[in-house]
Design a protein around this motif. Sequence first.
Motif, PDB file in Angstrom:
ATOM      1  N   SER A 102      -1.395  -2.315  10.147  1.00  0.00           N
ATOM      2  CA  SER A 102      -0.046  -1.476  10.405  1.00  0.00           C
ATOM      3  C   SER A 102      -0.196  -0.090   9.793  1.00  0.00           C
ATOM      4  CB  SER A 102       0.923  -2.105   9.727  1.00  0.00           C
ATOM      5  OG  SER A 102       0.997  -3.615  10.302  1.00  0.00           O
ATOM      6  N   LYS A 103      -1.456   0.686   9.955  1.00  0.00           N
ATOM      7  CA  LYS A 103      -1.687   1.756   9.118  1.00  0.00           C
ATOM      8  C   LYS A 103      -0.431   3.001   9.319  1.00  0.00           C
ATOM      9  CE  LYS A 103      -6.548   1.326   8.644  1.00  0.00           C
ATOM     10  NZ  LYS A 103      -7.761   1.867   8.842  1.00  0.00           N
ATOM     11  N   LEU A 104       0.067   2.986  10.593  1.00  0.00           N
ATOM     12  CA  LEU A 104       1.009   3.982  10.879  1.00  0.00           C
ATOM     13  C   LEU A 104       2.433   3.757  10.038  1.00  0.00           C
ATOM     14  CD1 LEU A 104       2.189   6.507  12.483  1.00  0.00           C
ATOM     15  CD2 LEU A 104       2.608   4.742  14.247  1.00  0.00           C
ATOM     16  N   GLU A 105       2.781   2.428  10.139  1.00  0.00           N
ATOM     17  CA  GLU A 105       3.927   2.362   9.429  1.00  0.00           C
ATOM     18  C   GLU A 105       3.853   2.413   7.831  1.00  0.00           C
ATOM     19  OE1 GLU A 105       4.599  -0.089  13.133  1.00  0.00           O
ATOM     20  OE2 GLU A 105       3.142   0.301  11.685  1.00  0.00           O
ATOM     21  N   VAL A 106       2.718   2.029   7.403  1.00  0.00           N
ATOM     22  CA  VAL A 106       2.250   2.255   5.919  1.00  0.00           C
ATOM     23  C   VAL A 106       2.125   3.644   5.358  1.00  0.00           C
ATOM     24  CG1 VAL A 106       0.346   1.983   4.061  1.00  0.00           C
ATOM     25  CG2 VAL A 106       0.612   0.065   5.909  1.00  0.00           C
ATOM     26  N   ASN A 107       1.491   4.491   6.361  1.00  0.00           N
ATOM     27  CA  ASN A 107       1.622   5.908   5.875  1.00  0.00           C
ATOM     28  C   ASN A 107       3.164   6.443   6.203  1.00  0.00           C
ATOM     29  OD1 ASN A 107      -1.084   7.219   5.592  1.00  0.00           O
ATOM     30  ND2 ASN A 107      -1.453   5.770   7.079  1.00  0.00           N
ATOM     31  N   ILE A 108       3.767   5.972   7.159  1.00  0.00           N
ATOM     32  CA  ILE A 108       5.526   6.483   7.020  1.00  0.00           C
ATOM     33  C   ILE A 108       6.118   6.013   5.899  1.00  0.00           C
ATOM     34  CG2 ILE A 108       7.711   5.940   8.229  1.00  0.00           C
ATOM     35  CD1 ILE A 108       5.853   5.755  10.891  1.00  0.00           C
TER      36      ILE A 108
ATOM     37  N   TRP B   2       0.750  -1.242  -0.004  1.00  0.00           N
ATOM     38  CA  TRP B   2       0.015   0.077   0.075  1.00  0.00           C
ATOM     39  C   TRP B   2       1.001   1.189   0.089  1.00  0.00           C
ATOM     40  CZ3 TRP B   2      -4.303  -1.669  -1.698  1.00  0.00           C
ATOM     41  CH2 TRP B   2      -4.829  -2.957  -1.156  1.00  0.00           C
ATOM     42  N   HIS B   3       2.091   1.348  -0.452  1.00  0.00           N
ATOM     43  CA  HIS B   3       2.836   2.490  -0.281  1.00  0.00           C
ATOM     44  C   HIS B   3       2.296   3.693  -1.336  1.00  0.00           C
ATOM     45  CE1 HIS B   3       5.218   0.539  -3.714  1.00  0.00           C
ATOM     46  NE2 HIS B   3       5.825   1.561  -4.042  1.00  0.00           N
ATOM     47  N   HIS B   4       1.859   3.365  -2.245  1.00  0.00           N
ATOM     48  CA  HIS B   4       1.016   4.217  -3.076  1.00  0.00           C
ATOM     49  C   HIS B   4      -0.507   4.516  -2.700  1.00  0.00           C
ATOM     50  CE1 HIS B   4       4.249   5.254  -6.190  1.00  0.00           C
ATOM     51  NE2 HIS B   4       4.523   3.825  -6.002  1.00  0.00           N
ATOM     52  N   HIS B   5      -1.053   3.522  -2.055  1.00  0.00           N
ATOM     53  CA  HIS B   5      -2.512   4.054  -1.648  1.00  0.00           C
ATOM     54  C   HIS B   5      -2.601   3.627   0.025  1.00  0.00           C
ATOM     55  CE1 HIS B   5      -3.504   4.327  -5.640  1.00  0.00           C
ATOM     56  NE2 HIS B   5      -2.857   3.157  -5.956  1.00  0.00           N
ATOM     57  N   PRO B   6      -1.724   4.317   0.929  1.00  0.00           N
ATOM     58  CA  PRO B   6      -1.806   4.047   2.235  1.00  0.00           C
ATOM     59  C   PRO B   6      -3.392   4.117   2.946  1.00  0.00           C
ATOM     60  CG  PRO B   6      -1.211   6.261   1.883  1.00  0.00           C
ATOM     61  CD  PRO B   6      -1.195   5.521   0.635  1.00  0.00           C
ATOM     62  N   GLU B   7      -4.223   4.751   2.239  1.00  0.00           N
ATOM     63  CA  GLU B   7      -5.553   4.701   2.961  1.00  0.00           C
ATOM     64  C   GLU B   7      -6.279   3.456   2.727  1.00  0.00           C
ATOM     65  OE1 GLU B   7      -5.939   5.597  -1.583  1.00  0.00           O
ATOM     66  OE2 GLU B   7      -4.562   6.156   0.120  1.00  0.00           O
ATOM     67  N   LEU B   8      -5.825   2.390   1.971  1.00  0.00           N
ATOM     68  CA  LEU B   8      -6.447   1.300   1.865  1.00  0.00           C
ATOM     69  C   LEU B   8      -5.789   0.201   2.739  1.00  0.00           C
ATOM     70  CD1 LEU B   8      -6.823   1.042  -2.323  1.00  0.00           C
ATOM     71  CD2 LEU B   8      -8.388   1.942  -0.571  1.00  0.00           C
ATOM     72  N   ALA B   9      -4.701   0.633   3.710  1.00  0.00           N
ATOM     73  CA  ALA B   9      -4.275  -0.445   4.158  1.00  0.00           C
ATOM     74  C   ALA B   9      -5.253  -0.851   5.440  1.00  0.00           C
ATOM     75  CB  ALA B   9      -2.890  -0.037   4.933  1.00  0.00           C
ATOM     76  N   SER B  10      -5.380  -2.128   5.762  1.00  0.00           N
ATOM     77  CA  SER B  10      -6.222  -2.550   6.733  1.00  0.00           C
ATOM     78  C   SER B  10      -5.270  -2.842   7.895  1.00  0.00           C
ATOM     79  CB  SER B  10      -6.984  -3.977   6.416  1.00  0.00           C
ATOM     80  OG  SER B  10      -5.992  -5.043   6.070  1.00  0.00           O
TER      81      SER B  10
END
Length: 260
Positions: A233-239, A223-231
């Motif tokens: 580890s959202k903090l790490e995905v957004n980082i 999800w590194h191009h679409h962090p809003e879709l992560a279900s």
Amino acid sequence: MSTRIDEAHDFLNALAADPPKLPYEPTLLPKLFKNLSDDSRMSMSELAALVERSQGLAAKVLQIANSACYGLQGGVTSLTRAVQVLGLLELRSLVLFFSVSGAIPRSSLPRQFPTQNLWEHQIRTALLGRQIALLIHESLPAGVEAPDADSVYTAALLHDLGKVVLAARKPEVWAAVTEISNFRNCDFATAEDIYWGVDHGTVAALLLKVWDLPELLTQMISWHHHPELASESKLEVNIMAAANRLAVTGLMDAGAFPRP
């Protein structure tokens, strides 16, 4: 368009059925990752014994430990000492690099593939991501779970692996997506969505699952191009997503962040 979507699905299914072969036994990579964390209880000698199961990896670890970077040319003669010299994070990065370079050799890529630029981007993203995670950690109140900075660093070193796999397995698709990206002046992931609806994050995440790597890495890469879709580890995905964007724009480097 539907034909291309079908082609994308067929590509993912074929990749899952016949993934790139790692340069050592398949079970070694997840075992190494499990024991290359800061909270690992495995001793340095036990870790060295695990590395030693792959002669190629063992030789590479000894070579790097004896390089000028560590000022110990010729002084490291055992794997246990080499693991101590390198440290867990460096060793994990080395294992990753050796794995990917062995599984997807440069000779299988199109001549125009920007291997050096891609690797430099991933290193820059890794350094930025780790620094962002550490800064967030320092800013959090006591008792709040901090982001896993080392895992962010590791995921960033692999986040564009899907581009490499695409270029090696489907060079004509890689060329078409590159042309769309250049013509429309958009990023590669947007061009992939335009072409066949699957981006390189999905491709890499599928491969990591096949290789049985931790779910945290899979989430960040997927999800590194679409962090809003992560279900998860959202903090790490957004980082991860922020570090990737900063690395692409070149607005900041790892030494540019102010202290909190």
